[in-house]
Design an enzyme around this catalytic site. Structure first.
Site, PDB file in Angstrom:
ATOM      1  N   TYR A  80      27.985 117.025  61.729  1.00 35.92           N
ATOM      2  CA  TYR A  80      27.915 115.568  61.625  1.00 35.92           C
ATOM      3  C   TYR A  80      27.912 115.098  60.170  1.00 35.92           C
ATOM      4  O   TYR A  80      28.731 114.257  59.777  1.00 35.92           O
ATOM      5  CB  TYR A  80      26.670 115.054  62.356  1.00 35.92           C
ATOM      6  CG  TYR A  80      26.613 113.548  62.467  1.00 35.92           C
ATOM      7  CD1 TYR A  80      27.363 112.885  63.436  1.00 35.92           C
ATOM      8  CD2 TYR A  80      25.829 112.790  61.606  1.00 35.92           C
ATOM      9  CE1 TYR A  80      27.319 111.510  63.544  1.00 35.92           C
ATOM     10  CE2 TYR A  80      25.780 111.417  61.714  1.00 35.92           C
ATOM     11  CZ  TYR A  80      26.529 110.781  62.681  1.00 35.92           C
ATOM     12  OH  TYR A  80      26.493 109.409  62.771  1.00 35.92           O
ATOM     13  N   SER A 110      27.881 107.354  57.452  1.00 34.39           N
ATOM     14  CA  SER A 110      26.447 107.480  57.708  1.00 34.39           C
ATOM     15  C   SER A 110      25.718 107.827  56.424  1.00 34.39           C
ATOM     16  O   SER A 110      26.283 108.447  55.508  1.00 34.39           O
ATOM     17  CB  SER A 110      26.193 108.593  58.737  1.00 34.39           C
ATOM     18  OG  SER A 110      24.807 108.849  58.887  1.00 34.39           O
TER      19      SER A 110
END
Length: 268
Positions: free
Chosen positions: A156, A142
């Site tokens: 995350y 990401s």
């Protein structure tokens, strides 16, 4: 040289980027092994791919939050005589809210799915790729792995940063073996991700230019891994964001990231 019909294993294939990868690979002439928790969705996707592309599709439901799942998955593939040529480590999700707002079991399962499972699958499948002289591994990371961490979804960004560094090291180790490894780093992507985490209302406040479609992300990812890119950030906007944060002094980058996160993170 790749086999006439490469076999691609896609994790988290029941929706979003995973399902889009499955469709794109089938359109390229790949056979598929699809895994996720939701077997009904996998079966529906498998039927679609068989009909539209004449792909051989093997459905292997599994919960990668179970530490035994990666080994069991690879053992079942071997039992069926299936050798994986492309591994798409896509399975993932977010845990919204502050770090101590969730119990440890929730965090442990998250780390198993986003860190331990993709690393173990690569470790188990890479030797066969090297022996055959061909393989592709895409670790779906990401843009969050390139910018300062924020409050909310506390694990995350660190998990995605790990996948980026892991992919870089594995790519270097695999040079000359016919195996390419790429960390694919999308930003905000239209999918079910934010519905699952319950943050859709917050995400809808972001401007449209911040978003990409899943098919755009997948197309860039497939081209990047074929080119041998170890890390690829999708979309011009996301690449600009990465470059901006890289050039900023750390203190300023941290403050800016923290301020912007209040717009789209659940903080408690």
């Amino acid at each position: 040289m790749p086999p006439a019909r490469p076999l691609s294993l896609v994790t988290g294939a029941s929706a979003g980027i995973g399902a889009t990868f499955a469709r794109a690979l089938a359109a390229r002439g790949h056979d598929l092994a699809l895994t996720a928790r939701r077997s009904e969705r996998l079966e529906t996707l498998a039927a679609e791919l068989r009909q539209q592309h004449a792909s051989t599709v093997t459905v292997l439901p599994a919960d990668l939050a179970d530490p035994a799942a990666p080994a069991a998955l690879c053992e079942e593939l071997a039992r069926r005589g299936l050798a994986v040529d492309w591994l798409i480590n896509n399975a993932g999700y977010g845990v919204p809210g502050g770090f101590v707002a969730s119990d440890w079991h929730t965090h442990a399962e998250f780390l198993q799915v986003l860190l331990a499972a993709p690393v173990e699958l690569a470790w188990r499948l890479l030797p066969g790729m090297r022996e055959r002289g061909y393989g592709r591994i895409v670790n779906v990371a990401s843009l969050a792995g390139h910018v300062p961490g924020t409050a909310g979804h506390t694990l995350y960004a660190p998990a995605k940063a790990f996948l980026i560094k892991f992919s870089q090291g594995l790519a270097l180790e695999s040079r000359g073996c016919g195996v390419h490894v790429c960390a694919l780093c999308p930003g905000f992507t239209y999918s079910e991700f934010h519905d699952v985490t319950g943050t859709r209302a917050l995400m809808n406040k972001l401007p449209g230019f911040m978003w990409q479609r899943a098919d755009e992300v997948v197309a860039e990812g497939m081209e990047a891994v074929e080119r041998g890119e170890a890390v690829h950030v999708t979309g011009r906007v996301n690449r600009a964001i990465k470059s901006m944060f890289k050039l900023m002094p750390d203190r300023l980058a941290f403050r800016l990231s923290a301020r912007q996160a209040r717009r789209y993170r659940q903080l408690d």
